[in-house]
Write a protein that holds these residues in place. Sequence first.
Motif, PDB file in Angstrom:
ATOM      1  N   LYS A  12       0.853  -1.182   0.000  1.00 36.74           N
ATOM      2  CA  LYS A  12       0.000   0.000   0.000  1.00 36.74           C
ATOM      3  C   LYS A  12       0.892   1.236   0.000  1.00 36.74           C
ATOM      4  O   LYS A  12       1.994   1.216   0.551  1.00 36.74           O
ATOM      5  CB  LYS A  12      -0.886   0.006   1.235  1.00 36.74           C
ATOM      6  CG  LYS A  12      -1.910  -1.086   1.244  1.00 36.74           C
ATOM      7  CD  LYS A  12      -2.760  -0.987   2.491  1.00 36.74           C
ATOM      8  CE  LYS A  12      -3.772  -2.107   2.494  1.00 36.74           C
ATOM      9  NZ  LYS A  12      -4.604  -2.071   3.700  1.00 36.74           N
ATOM     10  N   PRO A  13       0.431   2.311  -0.599  1.00 35.35           N
ATOM     11  CA  PRO A  13       1.265   3.523  -0.575  1.00 35.35           C
ATOM     12  C   PRO A  13       1.412   4.051   0.848  1.00 35.35           C
ATOM     13  O   PRO A  13       0.510   3.955   1.666  1.00 35.35           O
ATOM     14  CB  PRO A  13       0.495   4.510  -1.445  1.00 35.35           C
ATOM     15  CG  PRO A  13      -0.875   3.960  -1.563  1.00 35.35           C
ATOM     16  CD  PRO A  13      -0.796   2.478  -1.315  1.00 35.35           C
ATOM     17  N   ARG A  14       2.572   4.574   1.129  1.00 34.19           N
ATOM     18  CA  ARG A  14       2.850   5.109   2.458  1.00 34.19           C
ATOM     19  C   ARG A  14       2.182   6.463   2.625  1.00 34.19           C
ATOM     20  O   ARG A  14       2.114   7.260   1.699  1.00 34.19           O
ATOM     21  CB  ARG A  14       4.351   5.289   2.664  1.00 34.19           C
ATOM     22  CG  ARG A  14       5.093   4.015   2.743  1.00 34.19           C
ATOM     23  CD  ARG A  14       6.540   4.294   3.022  1.00 34.19           C
ATOM     24  NE  ARG A  14       7.297   3.064   3.058  1.00 34.19           N
ATOM     25  CZ  ARG A  14       8.585   3.013   3.248  1.00 34.19           C
ATOM     26  NH1 ARG A  14       9.270   4.118   3.396  1.00 34.19           N
ATOM     27  NH2 ARG A  14       9.208   1.853   3.267  1.00 34.19           N
ATOM     28  N   ARG A  15       1.737   6.704   3.821  1.00 36.70           N
ATOM     29  CA  ARG A  15       1.200   8.017   4.145  1.00 36.70           C
ATOM     30  C   ARG A  15       2.339   8.857   4.706  1.00 36.70           C
ATOM     31  O   ARG A  15       3.060   8.421   5.594  1.00 36.70           O
ATOM     32  CB  ARG A  15       0.095   7.914   5.184  1.00 36.70           C
ATOM     33  CG  ARG A  15      -1.117   7.233   4.670  1.00 36.70           C
ATOM     34  CD  ARG A  15      -2.183   7.248   5.720  1.00 36.70           C
ATOM     35  NE  ARG A  15      -3.330   6.514   5.234  1.00 36.70           N
ATOM     36  CZ  ARG A  15      -4.398   6.281   5.933  1.00 36.70           C
ATOM     37  NH1 ARG A  15      -4.475   6.712   7.178  1.00 36.70           N
ATOM     38  NH2 ARG A  15      -5.400   5.618   5.424  1.00 36.70           N
ATOM     39  N   THR A  16       2.488  10.010   4.170  1.00 37.62           N
ATOM     40  CA  THR A  16       3.540  10.899   4.663  1.00 37.62           C
ATOM     41  C   THR A  16       2.897  12.111   5.302  1.00 37.62           C
ATOM     42  O   THR A  16       1.867  12.604   4.855  1.00 37.62           O
ATOM     43  CB  THR A  16       4.466  11.353   3.525  1.00 37.62           C
ATOM     44  OG1 THR A  16       3.694  12.020   2.535  1.00 37.62           O
ATOM     45  CG2 THR A  16       5.187  10.169   2.910  1.00 37.62           C
ATOM     46  N   PHE A  17       3.503  12.554   6.369  1.00 36.02           N
ATOM     47  CA  PHE A  17       3.014  13.716   7.081  1.00 36.02           C
ATOM     48  C   PHE A  17       4.118  14.764   7.095  1.00 36.02           C
ATOM     49  O   PHE A  17       5.232  14.489   7.527  1.00 36.02           O
ATOM     50  CB  PHE A  17       2.635  13.344   8.521  1.00 36.02           C
ATOM     51  CG  PHE A  17       1.546  12.311   8.587  1.00 36.02           C
ATOM     52  CD1 PHE A  17       0.229  12.671   8.380  1.00 36.02           C
ATOM     53  CD2 PHE A  17       1.843  10.990   8.827  1.00 36.02           C
ATOM     54  CE1 PHE A  17      -0.774  11.729   8.430  1.00 36.02           C
ATOM     55  CE2 PHE A  17       0.849  10.035   8.881  1.00 36.02           C
ATOM     56  CZ  PHE A  17      -0.478  10.407   8.681  1.00 36.02           C
ATOM     57  N   PRO A  18       3.806  15.956   6.632  1.00 32.48           N
ATOM     58  CA  PRO A  18       4.843  16.994   6.632  1.00 32.48           C
ATOM     59  C   PRO A  18       5.163  17.450   8.048  1.00 32.48           C
ATOM     60  O   PRO A  18       4.326  17.388   8.952  1.00 32.48           O
ATOM     61  CB  PRO A  18       4.203  18.127   5.824  1.00 32.48           C
ATOM     62  CG  PRO A  18       2.738  17.910   5.962  1.00 32.48           C
ATOM     63  CD  PRO A  18       2.543  16.424   6.095  1.00 32.48           C
ATOM     64  N   ALA A  19       6.379  17.875   8.228  1.00 31.61           N
ATOM     65  CA  ALA A  19       6.796  18.400   9.526  1.00 31.61           C
ATOM     66  C   ALA A  19       6.092  19.729   9.772  1.00 31.61           C
ATOM     67  O   ALA A  19       5.816  20.478   8.838  1.00 31.61           O
ATOM     68  CB  ALA A  19       8.302  18.596   9.548  1.00 31.61           C
ATOM     69  N   PRO A  20       5.775  20.031  11.000  1.00 33.32           N
ATOM     70  CA  PRO A  20       5.127  21.317  11.275  1.00 33.32           C
ATOM     71  C   PRO A  20       6.063  22.469  10.948  1.00 33.32           C
ATOM     72  O   PRO A  20       7.265  22.384  11.140  1.00 33.32           O
ATOM     73  CB  PRO A  20       4.824  21.261  12.773  1.00 33.32           C
ATOM     74  CG  PRO A  20       5.683  20.189  13.315  1.00 33.32           C
ATOM     75  CD  PRO A  20       5.976  19.238  12.196  1.00 33.32           C
ATOM     76  N   SER A  21       5.496  23.532  10.435  1.00 32.35           N
ATOM     77  CA  SER A  21       6.331  24.647   9.990  1.00 32.35           C
ATOM     78  C   SER A  21       6.433  25.762  11.027  1.00 32.35           C
ATOM     79  O   SER A  21       7.116  26.743  10.804  1.00 32.35           O
ATOM     80  CB  SER A  21       5.781  25.215   8.688  1.00 32.35           C
ATOM     81  OG  SER A  21       4.467  25.710   8.899  1.00 32.35           O
TER      82      SER A  21
END
Length: 74
Positions: A12-21
């Motif tokens: 399954k495709p990985r879920r990526t979460f951006p780092a907080p800015s």
Amino acid sequence: MATLSNPHKSRKPRRTFPAPSFGTDYLPGGTLSALAGGGSPNLDWSLALGLTVLYGIAATAISLVTFRQRDITG
């Protein structure tokens, strides 16, 4: 001749979460960028200079404590 299937295709495709800015201007990389660039919209040059000096003092103190507690050459 048998064909080999790709074992990675069924994943399954990985879920990526951006780092907080938020607050990244006050981290060492942001302060060095602001210092080199003469300041930034979120960080004045003088504050960037002060934070850079503060990070340097903290890094030096941590290094001195670490090397004093544990001899890495012996």
